[in-house]
Design a protein around this motif. Structure first.
Motif, mmCIF file in Angstrom:
data_model
loop_
_atom_site.group_PDB
_atom_site.id
_atom_site.type_symbol
_atom_site.label_atom_id
_atom_site.label_comp_id
_atom_site.label_asym_id
_atom_site.label_seq_id
_atom_site.Cartn_x
_atom_site.Cartn_y
_atom_site.Cartn_z
ATOM 1 N N VAL A 8 0.840 -1.198 0.000
ATOM 2 C CA VAL A 8 0.000 0.000 0.000
ATOM 3 C C VAL A 8 0.877 1.250 0.000
ATOM 4 C CG1 VAL A 8 -1.628 1.359 1.376
ATOM 5 C CG2 VAL A 8 -2.002 -1.090 1.050
ATOM 6 N N ALA A 9 1.879 1.277 0.868
ATOM 7 C CA ALA A 9 2.739 2.462 0.992
ATOM 8 C C ALA A 9 3.448 2.786 -0.314
ATOM 9 C CB ALA A 9 3.761 2.252 2.103
ATOM 10 N N ARG A 10 3.965 1.779 -0.994
ATOM 11 C CA ARG A 10 4.732 2.019 -2.214
ATOM 12 C C ARG A 10 3.848 2.159 -3.455
ATOM 13 N NH1 ARG A 10 8.216 4.371 0.472
ATOM 14 N NH2 ARG A 10 9.701 3.100 1.604
ATOM 15 N N SER A 11 2.809 1.355 -3.570
ATOM 16 C CA SER A 11 1.970 1.445 -4.776
ATOM 17 C C SER A 11 1.116 2.704 -4.781
ATOM 18 C CB SER A 11 1.095 0.204 -4.924
ATOM 19 O OG SER A 11 0.199 0.105 -3.838
ATOM 20 N N CYS A 12 0.762 3.215 -3.598
ATOM 21 C CA CYS A 12 -0.009 4.463 -3.520
ATOM 22 C C CYS A 12 0.904 5.675 -3.396
ATOM 23 C CB CYS A 12 -0.969 4.419 -2.336
ATOM 24 S SG CYS A 12 -2.246 3.174 -2.525
ATOM 25 N N ASN A 13 2.209 5.437 -3.317
ATOM 26 C CA ASN A 13 3.206 6.499 -3.245
ATOM 27 C C ASN A 13 2.970 7.449 -2.067
ATOM 28 O OD1 ASN A 13 5.558 7.668 -4.162
ATOM 29 N ND2 ASN A 13 4.499 9.073 -5.535
ATOM 30 N N VAL A 14 2.629 6.863 -0.901
ATOM 31 C CA VAL A 14 2.381 7.686 0.290
ATOM 32 C C VAL A 14 3.505 7.588 1.311
ATOM 33 C CG1 VAL A 14 -0.114 7.629 0.048
ATOM 34 C CG2 VAL A 14 1.021 5.863 1.417
ATOM 35 N N GLY A 15 4.451 6.694 1.086
ATOM 36 C CA GLY A 15 5.544 6.522 2.038
ATOM 37 C C GLY A 15 5.131 5.637 3.208
ATOM 38 N N LEU A 16 6.057 5.475 4.157
ATOM 39 C CA LEU A 16 5.817 4.559 5.276
ATOM 40 C C LEU A 16 4.994 5.170 6.413
ATOM 41 C CD1 LEU A 16 9.269 2.759 5.583
ATOM 42 C CD2 LEU A 16 7.186 1.926 4.525
ATOM 43 N N ILE A 17 5.059 6.460 6.601
ATOM 44 C CA ILE A 17 4.427 7.089 7.773
ATOM 45 C C ILE A 17 2.949 6.723 7.921
ATOM 46 C CG2 ILE A 17 3.863 9.317 8.837
ATOM 47 C CD1 ILE A 17 6.729 9.873 8.546
ATOM 48 N N PRO A 18 2.131 6.749 6.860
ATOM 49 C CA PRO A 18 0.716 6.411 7.044
ATOM 50 C C PRO A 18 0.445 4.963 7.463
ATOM 51 C CG PRO A 18 1.018 7.638 5.017
ATOM 52 C CD PRO A 18 2.378 7.284 5.522
ATOM 53 N N VAL A 19 1.382 4.047 7.208
ATOM 54 C CA VAL A 19 1.132 2.639 7.547
ATOM 55 C C VAL A 19 1.835 2.190 8.822
ATOM 56 C CG1 VAL A 19 0.639 1.982 5.164
ATOM 57 C CG2 VAL A 19 2.972 1.797 6.017
ATOM 58 N N ILE A 20 2.667 3.030 9.396
ATOM 59 C CA ILE A 20 3.327 2.693 10.663
ATOM 60 C C ILE A 20 2.300 2.789 11.781
ATOM 61 C CG2 ILE A 20 5.034 3.464 12.356
ATOM 62 C CD1 ILE A 20 6.780 4.335 9.993
ATOM 63 N N LYS A 21 2.270 1.753 12.632
ATOM 64 C CA LYS A 21 1.322 1.749 13.750
ATOM 65 C C LYS A 21 2.055 1.273 14.999
ATOM 66 C CE LYS A 21 -3.249 0.190 15.084
ATOM 67 N NZ LYS A 21 -4.387 -0.661 14.728
#
Length: 172
Positions: A8-21
């Motif tokens: 999700v982070a790479r294919s949506c080009n949003v980086g890691l911050i939104p998926v870190i929990k």
């Protein structure tokens, strides 16, 4: 979970911050970075893609689509706004300006509606010069028997030159 988050982070080009929990071991920054370094490279992605293609063949509805013996190869062109080994100028496809450069993604798709592999080609060079390379690098274990491509890439000339090779079969 880590692989899904990275996808999700790479294919949506949003980086890691939104998926870190925080509090979820599979979604910590250290874990995601480690998994990315271990699995998100050309060989790892090709192996995963091959498994997906093989698993898709086990789904019953895909038998209605076709047998998977025919593949289509074509190039998709993209503007590359930064310096890259694969970016080349072409005013026709990438415009004019400070950095009118681009690359071509040569994609191989089966008649079962599944990507079999691909190859990045510098700029807008003729696809036919790379089609054989793309076919020999397929991620899938089952190889197509027929490869179809457009005629705009001088394929007839290239395949004609290679027709004497023992590993290439050309048909009219």
């Amino acid at each position: 979970m880590s692989l899904a988050a990275l996808t999700v982070a790479r294919s949506c080009n949003v980086g890691l911050i939104p998926v870190i929990k925080a509090g979820t071991p599979a979604l910590t920054a250290a874990r995601l970075i480690g998994v990315e370094k271990g699995y998100f490279h050309g060989e790892g992605i090709a192996a995963a893609s091959g498994r997906l293609v093989d698993k898709q063949g086990e789904i019953h509805i895909t038998a209605d689509w076709d047998g998977g013996l025919v593949a289509s190869v074509d190039g998709m062109r993209f503007v590359v706004p930064v310096r890259s080994l694969y970016a080349r100028p072409s005013p026709l496809y990438f415009g004019v300006g400070k950095r009118p450069r681009g690359a071509t993604w040569l994609n191989v798709v089966s008649d079962k509606v599944m990507g079999l592999g691909g190859l990045v080609v510098p700029g807008t060079l003729r696809d036919s010069l790379y089609i054989l390379d793309a076919i020999h690098r397929l991620d899938a274990t089952e190889q197509p028997e027929v490869v179809v491509t457009d005629t705009g890439s001088y394929s007839d000339l290239v395949y004609g030159m290679l027709s004497g090779s023992p590993w290439v079969r050309c048909s009219p």
